[in-house]
Design a protein around this motif. Structure first.
Motif, PDB file in Angstrom:
ATOM      1  N   VAL A  17     -82.358  13.033  -1.994  1.00 21.25           N
ATOM      2  CA  VAL A  17     -81.526  13.054  -3.187  1.00 21.25           C
ATOM      3  C   VAL A  17     -81.861  14.326  -3.952  1.00 21.25           C
ATOM      4  CG1 VAL A  17     -81.083  11.967  -5.418  1.00 21.25           C
ATOM      5  CG2 VAL A  17     -81.295  10.552  -3.369  1.00 21.25           C
ATOM      6  N   SER A  18     -80.814  15.014  -4.388  1.00 17.15           N
ATOM      7  CA  SER A  18     -81.008  16.251  -5.131  1.00 17.15           C
ATOM      8  C   SER A  18     -80.264  16.142  -6.456  1.00 17.15           C
ATOM      9  CB  SER A  18     -80.468  17.430  -4.320  1.00 17.15           C
ATOM     10  OG  SER A  18     -80.652  18.647  -5.012  1.00 17.15           O
ATOM     11  N   VAL A  19     -80.950  16.435  -7.554  1.00 21.62           N
ATOM     12  CA  VAL A  19     -80.325  16.405  -8.879  1.00 21.62           C
ATOM     13  C   VAL A  19     -80.734  17.663  -9.641  1.00 21.62           C
ATOM     14  CG1 VAL A  19     -80.330  13.886  -8.928  1.00 21.62           C
ATOM     15  CG2 VAL A  19     -82.177  15.154 -10.037  1.00 21.62           C
ATOM     16  N   SER A  20     -79.970  17.970 -10.665  1.00 23.35           N
ATOM     17  CA  SER A  20     -80.316  19.096 -11.526  1.00 23.35           C
ATOM     18  C   SER A  20     -81.313  18.669 -12.578  1.00 23.35           C
ATOM     19  CB  SER A  20     -79.057  19.650 -12.200  1.00 23.35           C
ATOM     20  OG  SER A  20     -78.135  20.132 -11.237  1.00 23.35           O
ATOM     21  N   GLY A  41     -82.711  17.712 -15.915  1.00 23.84           N
ATOM     22  CA  GLY A  41     -82.030  17.121 -17.061  1.00 23.84           C
ATOM     23  C   GLY A  41     -81.006  16.062 -16.700  1.00 23.84           C
ATOM     24  N   ALA A  42     -80.652  15.957 -15.435  1.00 24.10           N
ATOM     25  CA  ALA A  42     -79.662  14.969 -15.003  1.00 24.10           C
ATOM     26  C   ALA A  42     -80.323  13.629 -14.735  1.00 24.10           C
ATOM     27  CB  ALA A  42     -78.955  15.462 -13.740  1.00 24.10           C
ATOM     28  N   LEU A  43     -79.473  12.605 -14.613  1.00 20.78           N
ATOM     29  CA  LEU A  43     -79.945  11.259 -14.300  1.00 20.78           C
ATOM     30  C   LEU A  43     -80.475  11.202 -12.873  1.00 20.78           C
ATOM     31  CD1 LEU A  43     -79.986   8.116 -14.905  1.00 20.78           C
ATOM     32  CD2 LEU A  43     -77.711   8.095 -13.842  1.00 20.78           C
ATOM     33  N   VAL A  44     -81.602  10.510 -12.721  1.00 26.44           N
ATOM     34  CA  VAL A  44     -82.141  10.233 -11.395  1.00 26.44           C
ATOM     35  C   VAL A  44     -81.853   8.779 -11.054  1.00 26.44           C
ATOM     36  CG1 VAL A  44     -84.228  10.047  -9.986  1.00 26.44           C
ATOM     37  CG2 VAL A  44     -83.990  11.935 -11.624  1.00 26.44           C
ATOM     38  N   LEU A  45     -81.276   8.540  -9.887  1.00 30.93           N
ATOM     39  CA  LEU A  45     -81.020   7.183  -9.398  1.00 30.93           C
ATOM     40  C   LEU A  45     -81.422   7.133  -7.939  1.00 30.93           C
ATOM     41  CD1 LEU A  45     -79.854   4.304  -9.447  1.00 30.93           C
ATOM     42  CD2 LEU A  45     -77.593   5.311  -9.006  1.00 30.93           C
ATOM     43  N   LEU A  46     -82.440   6.341  -7.650  1.00 35.96           N
ATOM     44  CA  LEU A  46     -82.892   6.131  -6.271  1.00 35.96           C
ATOM     45  C   LEU A  46     -82.672   4.662  -5.948  1.00 35.96           C
ATOM     46  CD1 LEU A  46     -86.235   8.172  -6.269  1.00 35.96           C
ATOM     47  CD2 LEU A  46     -83.896   8.966  -5.853  1.00 35.96           C
ATOM     48  N   ARG A  47     -81.994   4.425  -4.823  1.00 33.56           N
ATOM     49  CA  ARG A  47     -81.549   3.069  -4.511  1.00 33.56           C
ATOM     50  C   ARG A  47     -82.480   2.354  -3.545  1.00 33.56           C
ATOM     51  NH1 ARG A  47     -76.157   2.653  -6.234  1.00 33.56           N
ATOM     52  NH2 ARG A  47     -75.214   4.677  -6.702  1.00 33.56           N
ATOM     53  N   CYS A  48     -82.691   1.063  -3.820  1.00 25.00           N
ATOM     54  CA  CYS A  48     -83.531   0.226  -2.976  1.00 25.00           C
ATOM     55  C   CYS A  48     -82.912  -1.155  -2.890  1.00 25.00           C
ATOM     56  CB  CYS A  48     -84.938   0.135  -3.558  1.00 25.00           C
ATOM     57  SG  CYS A  48     -86.018  -1.061  -2.719  1.00 25.00           S
ATOM     58  N   ASN A  49     -82.694  -1.623  -1.690  1.00 25.34           N
ATOM     59  CA  ASN A  49     -82.263  -2.994  -1.448  1.00 25.34           C
ATOM     60  C   ASN A  49     -83.275  -3.675  -0.547  1.00 25.34           C
ATOM     61  OD1 ASN A  49     -79.457  -1.473  -1.909  1.00 25.34           O
ATOM     62  ND2 ASN A  49     -79.260  -3.633  -2.467  1.00 25.34           N
ATOM     63  N   TYR A  50     -83.479  -4.952  -0.767  1.00 30.05           N
ATOM     64  CA  TYR A  50     -84.496  -5.675  -0.012  1.00 30.05           C
ATOM     65  C   TYR A  50     -83.899  -6.914   0.627  1.00 30.05           C
ATOM     66  CZ  TYR A  50     -84.442  -9.025  -3.797  1.00 30.05           C
ATOM     67  OH  TYR A  50     -84.039  -9.966  -4.706  1.00 30.05           O
TER      68      TYR A  50
END
Lengths: 113, 115
Positions: B11-14, B16-25
């Motif tokens: 995942v690449s973000v700028s 100051g931008a929002l970080v969202l890392l997804r996890c499903n179990y």
């Protein structure tokens, strides 16, 4: 000083050689773990030990053995190394049955040629 | 058996931008859930955990995650990315009576921050 130490940090060995990775901890924890990390696969549990007299196989124990020499020391051995055991190996510890956190060492990068 | 899937190996973000890392179990019982971070050439360290109680949990370095049982998810967020957040992030699950023992890890997501 680091609470969980691993030696060596890097090792290159040849196919068929026996190699031992060592882990020591000063946290006083009773539970210790060995994982291997491969790109794209995350961490997988090799062996774990809940005290000196308790050793258990993890998800991928084939080709590995362990020794819990003392509460603070947990060693991982590869009896006859093979190239697909090339990986980053981590030792971790946790404190008792109610702990919610594992504490990791810095890792050992092992290359088998 | 329990399992964890992290959507997106990179995942690449700028900055100051929002970080969202997804996890499903996947788990047969309500699990305990963890996010760990691995900085270059270091071991893993715990960012945050969900055990019981409030489903929105806050961790170190401004990260938080929300346990959504109906979606079997535990996504990690941070409102504003910082260059120092560049690292690999691992979601992990365990059974409640096992605490931090016998963690099952996802495959990891490498976060890159663009200046």
């Amino acid at each position: 000083d680091a609470d969980v130490t691993q030696t060596p940090r890097n090792r290159i060995t040849k196919t068929g050689k026996r190699i031992m990775l060592e882990c020591s901890q000063t946290k006083g924890h009773d539970r210790m773990y060995w994982y291997r990390q491969d790109p794209g696969l995350g961490l997988r549990l090799i062996y774990y030990s809940f005290d000196v007299k308790d050793i258990n196989k993890g998800e991928i124990s084939d080709g590995y053995s362990v020794s819990r020499q003392a509460q603070a020391k947990f060693s991982l051995s590869l009896e006859s190394a093979i190239p697909n055991q090339t990986a980053l190996y981590f030792c971790a510890t946790s404190d008792g049955a109610s702990s919610y956190e594992q504490y990791f060492g810095p890792g050992t990068r092992l290359t088998v040629t | 058996a329990q399992s964890v899937t992290q959507l997106g190996s990179h995942v690449s973000v700028s900055e100051g931008a929002l970080v969202l890392l997804r996890c499903n179990y996947s788990s047969s019982v309500p699990p305990y859930l963890f996010w760990y971070v691995q900085y270059p050439n270091q071991g893993l360290q715990l960012l945050l955990k969900y055990t019981t109680g409030a489903t929105l949990v806050k961790g170190i370095n401004g990260f938080e995650a929300e346990f959504k049982k109906s979606e079997t998810s535990f996504h990690l967020t941070k409102p504003s990315a910082h260059m120092s957040d560049a690292a690999e992030y691992f979601c992990a699950v365990s059974k409640p009576y096992q605490g931090a023992q016998k963690l099952v890890f996802g495959q990891g997501t490498r976060l890159t921050i663009n200046p």
